[in-house]
Design an enzyme around this catalytic site. Sequence first.
Site, mmCIF file in Angstrom:
data_model
loop_
_atom_site.group_PDB
_atom_site.id
_atom_site.type_symbol
_atom_site.label_atom_id
_atom_site.label_comp_id
_atom_site.label_asym_id
_atom_site.label_seq_id
_atom_site.Cartn_x
_atom_site.Cartn_y
_atom_site.Cartn_z
ATOM 1 N N ASP A 8 0.862 -1.169 0.000
ATOM 2 C CA ASP A 8 0.000 0.000 0.000
ATOM 3 C C ASP A 8 0.909 1.232 0.000
ATOM 4 O O ASP A 8 2.118 1.124 0.260
ATOM 5 C CB ASP A 8 -0.893 -0.048 1.250
ATOM 6 C CG ASP A 8 -1.757 1.180 1.392
ATOM 7 O OD1 ASP A 8 -2.424 1.551 0.405
ATOM 8 O OD2 ASP A 8 -1.763 1.781 2.482
ATOM 9 N N ASP A 10 -0.148 5.124 1.057
ATOM 10 C CA ASP A 10 -0.368 6.051 2.175
ATOM 11 C C ASP A 10 -0.383 5.290 3.496
ATOM 12 O O ASP A 10 -1.145 4.339 3.676
ATOM 13 C CB ASP A 10 -1.705 6.772 2.008
ATOM 14 C CG ASP A 10 -1.771 7.619 0.756
ATOM 15 O OD1 ASP A 10 -1.930 8.834 0.885
ATOM 16 O OD2 ASP A 10 -1.667 7.061 -0.356
ATOM 17 N N ASP A 167 -1.692 -0.989 5.816
ATOM 18 C CA ASP A 167 -2.033 -0.477 7.149
ATOM 19 C C ASP A 167 -3.540 -0.391 7.384
ATOM 20 O O ASP A 167 -3.963 0.172 8.393
ATOM 21 C CB ASP A 167 -1.411 0.911 7.367
ATOM 22 C CG ASP A 167 -2.114 2.006 6.575
ATOM 23 O OD1 ASP A 167 -2.385 1.779 5.372
ATOM 24 O OD2 ASP A 167 -2.411 3.065 7.153
#
Length: 215
Positions: A8, A10, A167
């Site tokens: 991922d 961000d 996250d």
Amino acid sequence: MIKAVLFDLDGTLADTARDLGAALNCLLAEEGLAPLSYELVRPVASHGARGLVQLGFGADLDADRMEALRVRFMDLYDANLAGETTLFDGVNELIAELDQRGLAWGIITNKSMRFTDRLVPWLPFAIPPAVIVSGDTVGVAKPDPKPMLHATGQIGIAPEHCMYVGDAERDIQAGRNVGMKTVLVNWGYFSEQDRPAQWGADINIDHPLQLLGYL
């Protein structure tokens, strides 16, 4: 055997929360409202434009108002995409070591191509990603399996030989949906409503270089 590590963006590779927060605060100022602190914005930074607009303006917006604010937020973010965005500590060292070990790496993000096409080349990655899949590359975003399968198809490595690092709950769901080993980063963006212990990640790490012990 793991042959590729996909990430991922961000909250996993890059800390984009300050620039996202700056765009939100510009929008709030335009609407005559007070700014929000970084500490309030950071936990919501992985929840996308809608999540950030709701943070600033409340969750009870009607659809037209939400869409107008979302579009304006995106324009404000686009105007200052990387003023304070940085890679998290250890990310570049990890990527360099992956390359040394002969492992491919890439990005699968829900951020739209409008932003990733400019932001990713600007970020000082030690080695360029082998593949970038944005939230609108294949018409659907995570946790749908299509972005994951598109990425693995582009690099020619089967999902079961890939690790996915993120996250957010959708990251873990997306990786599991296609049979990837999943990794949750404990430095990511977690809101009070998130329950990461319940997401079922295969691995949790506190620092990027810890990932090397699982390869």
